[in-house]
Structure formats: structure tokens, C-alpha cells
Design a protein around this motif. Sequence first.
Motif, mmCIF file in Angstrom:
data_model
loop_
_atom_site.group_PDB
_atom_site.id
_atom_site.type_symbol
_atom_site.label_atom_id
_atom_site.label_comp_id
_atom_site.label_asym_id
_atom_site.label_seq_id
_atom_site.Cartn_x
_atom_site.Cartn_y
_atom_site.Cartn_z
ATOM 1 N N GLY A 119 0.823 -1.209 0.000
ATOM 2 C CA GLY A 119 0.000 0.000 0.000
ATOM 3 C C GLY A 119 0.852 1.252 0.000
ATOM 4 N N THR A 120 0.224 2.384 -0.240
ATOM 5 C CA THR A 120 0.938 3.659 -0.249
ATOM 6 C C THR A 120 1.289 4.059 1.180
ATOM 7 O OG1 THR A 120 -1.107 4.945 -0.067
ATOM 8 C CG2 THR A 120 -0.337 4.386 -2.303
ATOM 9 N N LEU A 121 2.140 5.036 1.322
ATOM 10 C CA LEU A 121 2.525 5.532 2.638
ATOM 11 C C LEU A 121 1.312 6.053 3.400
ATOM 12 C CD1 LEU A 121 4.645 6.324 4.748
ATOM 13 C CD2 LEU A 121 4.949 8.491 3.506
ATOM 14 N N LEU A 122 0.410 6.766 2.699
ATOM 15 C CA LEU A 122 -0.785 7.315 3.338
ATOM 16 C C LEU A 122 -1.658 6.199 3.889
ATOM 17 C CD1 LEU A 122 -2.490 9.790 4.041
ATOM 18 C CD2 LEU A 122 -3.594 9.581 1.799
ATOM 19 N N GLU A 123 -1.825 5.141 3.098
ATOM 20 C CA GLU A 123 -2.652 4.025 3.554
ATOM 21 C C GLU A 123 -2.026 3.320 4.744
ATOM 22 O OE1 GLU A 123 -5.471 1.609 1.356
ATOM 23 O OE2 GLU A 123 -4.202 1.993 -0.383
ATOM 24 N N LYS A 124 -0.722 3.194 4.741
ATOM 25 C CA LYS A 124 -0.045 2.556 5.879
ATOM 26 C C LYS A 124 -0.253 3.367 7.144
ATOM 27 C CE LYS A 124 3.435 0.021 3.229
ATOM 28 N NZ LYS A 124 4.880 -0.201 2.969
ATOM 29 N N ILE A 125 -0.233 4.682 7.006
ATOM 30 C CA ILE A 125 -0.494 5.560 8.156
ATOM 31 C C ILE A 125 -1.919 5.364 8.659
ATOM 32 C CG2 ILE A 125 -0.770 7.971 8.872
ATOM 33 C CD1 ILE A 125 1.546 8.647 6.943
ATOM 34 N N TYR A 126 -2.878 5.312 7.722
ATOM 35 C CA TYR A 126 -4.284 5.114 8.091
ATOM 36 C C TYR A 126 -4.495 3.759 8.785
ATOM 37 C CZ TYR A 126 -5.820 9.161 5.303
ATOM 38 O OH TYR A 126 -6.024 10.431 4.804
ATOM 39 N N ARG A 127 -3.916 2.709 8.212
ATOM 40 C CA ARG A 127 -4.087 1.367 8.780
ATOM 41 C C ARG A 127 -3.526 1.301 10.197
ATOM 42 N NH1 ARG A 127 -1.502 -1.495 3.465
ATOM 43 N NH2 ARG A 127 -3.299 -1.324 2.066
ATOM 44 N N ASN A 128 -2.321 1.834 10.350
ATOM 45 C CA ASN A 128 -1.697 1.814 11.674
ATOM 46 C C ASN A 128 -2.481 2.654 12.667
ATOM 47 O OD1 ASN A 128 0.757 0.176 11.595
ATOM 48 N ND2 ASN A 128 1.462 1.609 10.038
ATOM 49 N N ALA A 129 -2.998 3.787 12.220
ATOM 50 C CA ALA A 129 -3.770 4.663 13.106
ATOM 51 C C ALA A 129 -5.018 3.945 13.616
ATOM 52 C CB ALA A 129 -4.154 5.943 12.381
#
Length: 439
Positions: A119-129
Motif C-alpha cells: 500500500g501507499t505511505l498514506l494508507e499505511k499511516i491510516y491502517r496503523n492509526a
Amino acid sequence: MTNSNNIKKISGILFGKKTSLVFFAGFLMANLFYFITNFFDFFLNKGNNADEDYQNTLYSLSDFSWHKFFYTQSQPFVFISSVVDGFLKAPKYSVRLVSLLLCAGMLAIFVKKINAIHGTLLEKIYRNALFLCAVLITSQMYMGTSDFLGYCFLVPPFLMILQSIHSGKINLTTKQSILIGLLFALSIATRPTAMMLIAFFYFTILLVLGIKSIFYKQNFTVLFAGIIAFFLINLLPIVQEQRVVLDVKEIPKATGVDWFQRNYLMAKFWDSGQIPRNQWLTTQDVIDYKTENPSFIFPKNYIDLLIKEPALYCRQMFRMVAGGMYTSFRFMLMLFPILFLCFVSNKRFGNLSYINQNNPDEVTRNKIIIVFHLLSIIFFSFIAIKMLEFRWIVPIMILYAYYSVIYLSKFPEKFRYVVYTVSFACGILLYYPTIIKML
């Protein structure tokens, strides 16, 4: 066509990346406010939080004895906390620091796993959040109790078993089975509630994979390894007094009151509105009630209560199950309902059925997690009488949120951003009344 295009444009704006960023910013601020406030309210609390009492059972390592180790309740947690307190010299904060460090360690491992998903960096941030907030909202990492160590001993073996499932079978190596048995034994020694979760887990395995799955060789290896490990943890009490030491809160027999009576009376008063739901009865309250109502006969056990007061029992169960489902959504947001889509197999649903049919092992794991989660809520609601404490099922929620993140990654990008945006929006709305109370 014009209306259709307008709808697509509106949905594109509402659930696009830019909009998701706005909601994410609000979601992040609400969570940070909540976590920081709870850090001061719980972790830095000069008094005691809920069941905190372990600080009174810590021992000095310079005065260590096997008798102290074996006869102390929650041996693993007290030992680790005693080691930490050897440096910190502040028992209350030592036990809390252990929970906080264990939480940080576990979350770091899961963050690494989540970042490995494409996934993109933004999606990784969202998933982790979404994953991190689902765990941190419980505030268990701020408490000086054995709960989080129990989670750390329970989550890895459950994860190992689930990850080993292939073609409807559990495929563990002998070393993995022995390790799982050891971790199960440590989890029970740390927090006896683990016994029930382990039982619910294998009952779920039986329901989803069939009765043959229970009789796999690996399961017997887990059982024998667990029994041996638990025997060693309780070696001295078993040899000297023919008993095991468990972290179980007891009411002195001399009071004439037991936990069932206390919980029953509390549930009865809550149900009738005699006391608010945030007020708990003490043992002395029950003694006073018995003195003031000498003719009142308490139910003997759960079955007796179900026979004599089925309406009360059913009302309480409904409240607890409903509360458990609400809390699941409150903590996991859209990660909670998204996993239920794994049950869809009809080809009419196009991409969804395609995703499920092409990921059979993953779908099996998802089904196990869902059934495990629901069964645990129902069974705990049945035996709790007064109130379902969600901390009992946090280990399942950790796995649930993790597998939801994996499952979500299989869906098209547009759908994923709808889930992210709706989750952030719901998170903000659900936090609003809580934050207002805190201010």
C-alpha cells in the motif's frame, strides 16, 4: 446519466483522499487528547486504578526466595514488575510501566506486520492509526495490572495457530506446539481468565473447522506442554500443599458473602435503578442487605438465577451483549463490520465474492476470529451477571483489528478510502461526548 455523474462526483469528493485527510486530522487530534488525558488520569494517578493491588506484592530481588516466587499470585507479572522496581524503586509506577512497555513492544511488532502489507505511505499511516487507536483506547497499558502481560502471552499463540491454518487444517510444527503450550501456561498463571479464552478459541476451531481439528497431534502436544509448564510454575505449592496459585480475588468466607451474591445484588439494583450503573456494591453492602432483609433468599448459582429470575438474567445478558457489540464498533470502528463480509460467497456480489473465493485460508481465519469474538461476548455475558468487562476480550480484539486491516487491503482503493473516511468520521463523533465530559 447526469444524476449518475453528479452522484459519482459527490461521492468522489466525500470519500476522496483529500477529504480523508481532513477527517484523519480530526480523528488524530481527538485520540491524542484522549490518550494524553488518560495518561495523566491513570498512569500518573497518585491513587489506585481499579484492580491495582500488585504493587503491594512486589518483592526485593536481593531478598528473593523461591517461596515468594511460587506463592505470589500472578507469578510472571509480579516477578517482572519486581525486576523493574529494583531499578525504579516506586512499586506503583513500576507495575504501570511494565504494562506500558509490554503494550509498546506488542504494538511495535504489529505495526511492522501492518507495514509489510502492500500500500501507499498514506494508507499505511491510516491502517496503523486505526489499529493502534483500537488498542490504545482501552487504556489498559496505563494500568498496573496483569492484564497486558496476559495479552502478550495469549495473542502470539492464537496468531501462530491462525497463521498455520491451510486448507482447513492446523499445520503447526512440534516446536511451535511446545511454545504455544508454554505461552498458554504463562497466560493462565498471569491471568486465569485466559483459561476461558483458550477454551472459547478451541470451541470456535471445532465449530469452524470441524470436530476432527480438535484431535490433531499438534493440539495434544500443546496440551501436554501446557500442563508441564503450568506444573513447573506451581511446583512448590503442588508439592507442599497439593494446590495451584492463581490470581483470583476472594472474599473471606467469614463474611458469609461470595462473588456470585455480590454480583447478583449489584445487577438487581442496577436493573431496578436503585443505584446508578457506575456504582459498585461492596461486600459490606451485601452484608447490610442480608441483615436488613433476613427473609430474602439469594439464588444459589447461575442456573438457579436463570430459573427463578429469567427476566432479570435475560435483560442483563441483552445489555451486556449489546454493550459488547457497541464497544467493539466504538473501538474498531469500520474495522469491526468489514470482517463480516468474508461470509459472502454468492457470485452476484462480483468483486466481493471474487476476493473471498481467491483467499480461502484468509477467509477461514476471518470466520474463526468473528465467531471467537462473538462467542466470547456471549459466554462472558452469561457468567458475568452484572457487567461485561471488555478488557477480558481485548486479546481477541487485537487479532480482530489486525485481520480486518489485512482483509481490507484486498479491496479496491475507492472502497478502502470509504472505509477510512467513515471510520475517522465515526471516531470523531463517538469521541465528542467523552471529550466534553473530560473538559
